[in-house]
Design a protein around this motif. Structure first.
Motif, PDB file in Angstrom:
ATOM      1  N   VAL A 106       0.863  -1.175   0.000  1.00 55.04           N
ATOM      2  CA  VAL A 106       0.000   0.000   0.000  1.00 55.04           C
ATOM      3  C   VAL A 106       0.901   1.227   0.000  1.00 55.04           C
ATOM      4  CG1 VAL A 106      -1.755   1.308   1.250  1.00 55.04           C
ATOM      5  CG2 VAL A 106      -1.870  -1.185   1.201  1.00 55.04           C
ATOM      6  N   ILE A 107       0.794   2.029  -1.048  1.00 54.31           N
ATOM      7  CA  ILE A 107       1.633   3.215  -1.196  1.00 54.31           C
ATOM      8  C   ILE A 107       0.749   4.443  -1.073  1.00 54.31           C
ATOM      9  CG2 ILE A 107       3.270   4.433  -2.671  1.00 54.31           C
ATOM     10  CD1 ILE A 107       3.860   1.733  -4.019  1.00 54.31           C
ATOM     11  N   ALA A 108       0.986   5.239  -0.033  1.00 53.35           N
ATOM     12  CA  ALA A 108       0.166   6.416   0.240  1.00 53.35           C
ATOM     13  C   ALA A 108       0.774   7.649  -0.410  1.00 53.35           C
ATOM     14  CB  ALA A 108       0.046   6.625   1.744  1.00 53.35           C
ATOM     15  N   SER A 109      -0.099   8.528  -0.877  1.00 52.64           N
ATOM     16  CA  SER A 109       0.337   9.812  -1.417  1.00 52.64           C
ATOM     17  C   SER A 109      -0.820  10.792  -1.272  1.00 52.64           C
ATOM     18  CB  SER A 109       0.750   9.685  -2.893  1.00 52.64           C
ATOM     19  OG  SER A 109      -0.351   9.270  -3.681  1.00 52.64           O
ATOM     20  N   GLN A 139      -1.535   2.335  11.239  1.00 54.55           N
ATOM     21  CA  GLN A 139      -0.082   2.386  11.173  1.00 54.55           C
ATOM     22  C   GLN A 139       0.345   3.526  10.261  1.00 54.55           C
ATOM     23  OE1 GLN A 139       2.593   0.489  12.662  1.00 54.55           O
ATOM     24  NE2 GLN A 139       3.606   2.273  11.760  1.00 54.55           N
ATOM     25  N   ASP A 140       1.309   4.330  10.725  1.00 51.20           N
ATOM     26  CA  ASP A 140       1.831   5.414   9.899  1.00 51.20           C
ATOM     27  C   ASP A 140       2.588   4.847   8.694  1.00 51.20           C
ATOM     28  OD1 ASP A 140       0.806   7.264  11.594  1.00 51.20           O
ATOM     29  OD2 ASP A 140       2.722   7.975  12.388  1.00 51.20           O
ATOM     30  N   ALA A 141       2.435   5.542   7.571  1.00 49.99           N
ATOM     31  CA  ALA A 141       3.237   5.283   6.384  1.00 49.99           C
ATOM     32  C   ALA A 141       4.216   6.447   6.250  1.00 49.99           C
ATOM     33  CB  ALA A 141       2.355   5.172   5.146  1.00 49.99           C
ATOM     34  N   VAL A 142       5.504   6.152   6.301  1.00 49.31           N
ATOM     35  CA  VAL A 142       6.536   7.179   6.405  1.00 49.31           C
ATOM     36  C   VAL A 142       7.400   7.174   5.150  1.00 49.31           C
ATOM     37  CG1 VAL A 142       8.461   8.047   7.786  1.00 49.31           C
ATOM     38  CG2 VAL A 142       6.549   6.857   8.900  1.00 49.31           C
ATOM     39  N   PRO A 143       7.628   8.335   4.525  1.00 49.11           N
ATOM     40  CA  PRO A 143       8.498   8.383   3.341  1.00 49.11           C
ATOM     41  C   PRO A 143       9.879   7.798   3.641  1.00 49.11           C
ATOM     42  CG  PRO A 143       7.337  10.471   3.618  1.00 49.11           C
ATOM     43  CD  PRO A 143       7.059   9.661   4.847  1.00 49.11           C
ATOM     44  N   GLY A 144      10.376   6.967   2.738  1.00 48.72           N
ATOM     45  CA  GLY A 144      11.695   6.372   2.898  1.00 48.72           C
ATOM     46  C   GLY A 144      11.713   5.071   3.677  1.00 48.72           C
ATOM     47  N   LEU A 145      10.572   4.679   4.253  1.00 51.06           N
ATOM     48  CA  LEU A 145      10.514   3.445   5.036  1.00 51.06           C
ATOM     49  C   LEU A 145       9.462   2.505   4.460  1.00 51.06           C
ATOM     50  CD1 LEU A 145      10.578   4.757   8.740  1.00 51.06           C
ATOM     51  CD2 LEU A 145      12.501   3.903   7.386  1.00 51.06           C
ATOM     52  N   VAL A 152       4.461  12.696   2.187  1.00 50.77           N
ATOM     53  CA  VAL A 152       4.443  13.080   3.598  1.00 50.77           C
ATOM     54  C   VAL A 152       4.009  11.875   4.432  1.00 50.77           C
ATOM     55  CG1 VAL A 152       3.911  15.484   3.041  1.00 50.77           C
ATOM     56  CG2 VAL A 152       2.041  13.891   3.498  1.00 50.77           C
ATOM     57  N   ILE A 153       3.958  12.048   5.744  1.00 50.27           N
ATOM     58  CA  ILE A 153       3.497  10.966   6.616  1.00 50.27           C
ATOM     59  C   ILE A 153       1.983  10.829   6.499  1.00 50.27           C
ATOM     60  CG2 ILE A 153       3.298  10.154   8.994  1.00 50.27           C
ATOM     61  CD1 ILE A 153       5.882  11.594   9.624  1.00 50.27           C
ATOM     62  N   HIS A 154       1.538   9.639   6.209  1.00 52.99           N
ATOM     63  CA  HIS A 154       0.121   9.294   6.209  1.00 52.99           C
ATOM     64  C   HIS A 154      -0.097   8.226   7.283  1.00 52.99           C
ATOM     65  CE1 HIS A 154      -0.623  11.392   2.354  1.00 52.99           C
ATOM     66  NE2 HIS A 154       0.597  10.965   2.034  1.00 52.99           N
ATOM     67  N   SER A 155      -1.343   7.893   7.553  1.00 62.42           N
ATOM     68  CA  SER A 155      -1.626   6.844   8.529  1.00 62.42           C
ATOM     69  C   SER A 155      -2.726   5.942   7.988  1.00 62.42           C
ATOM     70  CB  SER A 155      -2.039   7.445   9.875  1.00 62.42           C
ATOM     71  OG  SER A 155      -2.201   6.420  10.852  1.00 62.42           O
ATOM     72  N   PHE A 156      -2.378   4.694   7.735  1.00 62.48           N
ATOM     73  CA  PHE A 156      -3.312   3.705   7.192  1.00 62.48           C
ATOM     74  C   PHE A 156      -4.212   3.213   8.325  1.00 62.48           C
ATOM     75  CE2 PHE A 156      -4.271  -0.736   5.930  1.00 62.48           C
ATOM     76  CZ  PHE A 156      -4.898  -0.488   4.717  1.00 62.48           C
TER      77      PHE A 156
END
Length: 226
Positions: free
Chosen positions: A100-103, A160-166, A147-151
Motif C-alpha cells: 500500500v503506497i500512500a500519497s 499504522q503510519d506510512a513514512v516516506p523512505g521506510l 508526507v506521513i500518512h496513517s493507514f
C-alpha cells in the motif's frame, strides 16, 4: 453495548479489551479525583468567622497517592505490551502479500502479478479499493511517496503510519466478509479529508476469482520503485 465499530479481525477483540480496561481504570481515577476535589472545595470554603490555617499535609497519604497510580500504570503497561507483542512482534506465515503506497491524497494498492512478486511490471495496481480474503492472514507493506500518512481501518483496529523512505510491515486476518472504510488518520494536507478508500472482504474463492480478473486487465508498465 459497545462504543466501538464492530471488530472484524482476529486481534480486534484484544485491542477492544485493552481499550475498556484503560477506560475503566482512568475513568474511575478521574471520578474519584474530581469528587475529592469538589468535596474539599466545599468543605474548606471561606466562611464568616472561620480562620484559615496552614497544614503541611500527610506524608503517608502522599506516599499512597504516588504508589497506587504507579502500580496501575505498570499494570496497564505490561498488559498493553503483551497485546502489542502479539500484533506487532511478528507477522504470521502467509503467502498473500500486498503493498500500500500512500500519497496526497490516494491509496495505491499493489497485488502480485503473474510472476508472483511485488514491485515488478505486472503488478496489479488499484487505487482506493482493496480486497482481501476472509480467514487468511495478509501481510501489508506500507510506504509513502510524499508526507506521513496513517493507514487506518477502524473495523480491523489497524492503524499504522506510512513514512516516506521506510517500508513498514503490518498484518491482518479478517474474520467477516463485508465492506469497510480505509481512512488516513494523519493530517497530510488540505485534501486529507478526501483520502478515503474501500476495503472489501471476500470469501477465498471469490477473492481468487476477483484477483484473476484484475490480473487479466494489467497492462505491463515500468516497475514502481522499491
Amino acid at each position: 453495548m459497545t462504543w466501538l465499530p464492530e471488530g472484524v479481525s482476529t486481534y480486534s477483540a484484544s485491542i477492544d479489551t485493552m481499550f475498556y480496561v484503560i477506560l475503566a481504570v482512568t475513568g474511575t481515577a478521574f471520578v474519584v479525583t474530581e469528587a475529592i476535589l469538589f468535596y474539599f472545595a466545599v468543605r474548606y470554603r471561606a466562611r464568616q468567622g472561620v480562620r484559615a490555617r496552614y497544614t503541611h499535609g500527610n506524608s503517608r497519604l502522599e506516599v499512597i497517592w504516588t504508589i497506587v497510580p504507579a502500580v496501575m500504570l505498570v499494570f496497564l503497561g505490561l498488559s498493553s505490551r503483551r497485546v502489542w507483542g502479539e500484533i506487532k512482534g511478528q507477522v504470521p506465515p502467509t503467502d498473500l502479500e500486498i503493498a500500500v503506497i500512500a500519497s496526497q491524497f490516494d491509496w495505491e494498492i499493489h497485488y502480485k502479478g503473474a510472476d508472483g512478486r511485488l514491485d515488478t511490471a505486472d503488478d496489479v495496481v488499484i487505487h482506493n479499493d482493496m480486497s482481501l480474503p476472509v480467514g487468511k492472514p495478509v501481510k501489508i507493506r506500507l510506504r509513502a511517496k510524499d508526507v506521513i500518512h496513517s493507514f487506518f481501518v477502524p473495523a480491523f483496529r489497524l492503524k499504522q503510519d506510512a513514512v516516506p523512505g521506510l517500508t513498514i510491515d503490518v498484518w491482518v486476518e479478517p474474520t467477516k466478509t463485508g465492506t469497510y472504510e480505509i481512512a488516513c488518520a494523519e493530517l497530510c494536507g488540505f485534501g486529507h479529508g478526501t483520502m478515503r478508500g474501500q476495503l472489501t472482504v471476500l470469501e477465498p474463492d471469490d477473492f481468487q476469482k476477483w484477483l484473476k480478473e484484475q490480473e487479466a486487465n494489467v497492462v505491463p508498465a515500468d516497475a514502481p520503485p522499491a
